[in-house]
Write an enzyme that holds these catalytic residues in place. Sequence first.
Site, short mmCIF file in Angstrom:
data_model
loop_
_atom_site.label_atom_id
_atom_site.label_comp_id
_atom_site.label_asym_id
_atom_site.label_seq_id
_atom_site.Cartn_x
_atom_site.Cartn_y
_atom_site.Cartn_z
N GLY A 201 -12.25 18.36 13.72
CA GLY A 201 -13.22 17.28 13.85
C GLY A 201 -13.62 16.70 12.51
O GLY A 201 -13.80 15.49 12.37
N TRP B 194 -10.80 14.54 11.27
CA TRP B 194 -10.77 13.26 11.98
C TRP B 194 -11.64 12.23 11.27
O TRP B 194 -11.29 11.06 11.19
CB TRP B 194 -11.24 13.43 13.43
CG TRP B 194 -11.47 12.13 14.13
CD1 TRP B 194 -10.52 11.29 14.62
CD2 TRP B 194 -12.73 11.51 14.41
NE1 TRP B 194 -11.10 10.18 15.20
CE2 TRP B 194 -12.46 10.29 15.08
CE3 TRP B 194 -14.06 11.86 14.17
CZ2 TRP B 194 -13.47 9.44 15.50
CZ3 TRP B 194 -15.06 11.00 14.59
CH2 TRP B 194 -14.77 9.81 15.25
N HIS B 195 -12.78 12.67 10.72
CA HIS B 195 -13.69 11.74 10.06
C HIS B 195 -13.12 11.20 8.75
O HIS B 195 -13.50 10.12 8.31
CB HIS B 195 -15.04 12.41 9.78
CG HIS B 195 -15.89 12.56 11.00
ND1 HIS B 195 -15.85 13.67 11.81
CD2 HIS B 195 -16.81 11.73 11.56
CE1 HIS B 195 -16.71 13.53 12.81
NE2 HIS B 195 -17.29 12.35 12.69
N GLY B 196 -12.25 11.95 8.10
CA GLY B 196 -11.67 11.48 6.85
C GLY B 196 -10.78 12.53 6.23
O GLY B 196 -11.06 13.73 6.33
#
Length: 368
Positions: free
Chosen positions: A201, A204-206
């Site tokens: 997760g 996924w953000h960066g």
Amino acid sequence: ALPLAISFYKFQQIAYLVDSFRNETKEYDFLNYAVFVSFFPQLIAGPIVHHKEMMPQFESARTKIINYKNIAAGLFIFSIGLFKKIVVADTFSVWATNGFDKSETLSFIEAWVTSYSYTFQLYYDFSGYTDMAIGAALLFNIKLPINFNSPYKARNIQDFWRRWHITLSRFLRDYIYIPLGGNKKGKIRTYYNLLATFVIGGFWHGAGWTFIIWGAMQGIAIAIHRIWSEFNIKIPYFIAWFITINFANISWVFFRALTFDDAIKVLKGMFGLNTFLPNGMTISEFNLTPEVVKSFQFIQNQSEFDLKISLIIAIITLLTTFWIKNSIELLKDFKPTKLRLVIFIFSILISLIFMNSVKEMEFLYFDF
């Protein structure tokens, strides 16, 4: 350069493809599917919708009629979201940006105000966009799922993730955590699955180590909470809340920092490794005169008027975050009243005033 909000679009596509593979989808009309994956209110900002909660709505005859109550509710919730984004989040973004990106060192007070500025900016930006999406969708009689439910009122990290970005948490649970085995393969494997889910997760953000560290912190905290829960030891409400919100605040430092060094800079100030007050100031010299306030690195380059407005908003934000109903609670059993009309007009007017006066508007969702 990547298309705007490609991550949200991909998550919906992944969910649809996986559920189709599992034979869990029932409605395959291409036009409804095209609307589902490109529905403009939530396309760039979420919430991350599921096909089974959206496709039937596009097909329903009730969606195709004018519903004035939904229009009133949609405009009301949209105005609240706009106010949260333009007035609240963008005000805190100035302090957060100066502290994280422009200041070389931060005193104890500066570091904590910087970190909490981003903590509030992130919540009011993300939840503000979600409110606007929910409001815009209601104009078309489409009901989007709840995405934020007062996460900063949470008393433990598990409760926090039940309240924060709910549709993202749902996706990570259904398409990563459960397929990894969930909690069905023993305690050690459960903790591994939790850690892996949150690290993915974070990624996924960066694609940066700061996001990986943030994700790992969340996974480890969830695992510790599960272990602690087995002892059945009750923690007083205020202490539990205080620990939870400050853990969230510290972890957001890694989420926000552009580099690992920027995160360490803020954390050093927060843990008192630099000076307590800015510019070598002593306690006896510390008072909130305009000259002293402007010496703080995290709020430099703001006029005295902007500072007063910002401080007022900061106080109001603290009060509303902890004691006033959130927008989703206000939407329940919604009835058009004169008070709600006043709130709608006030929110729109103040937002427009701030929108015209803001020199630089930050859109956090551009990063995702």
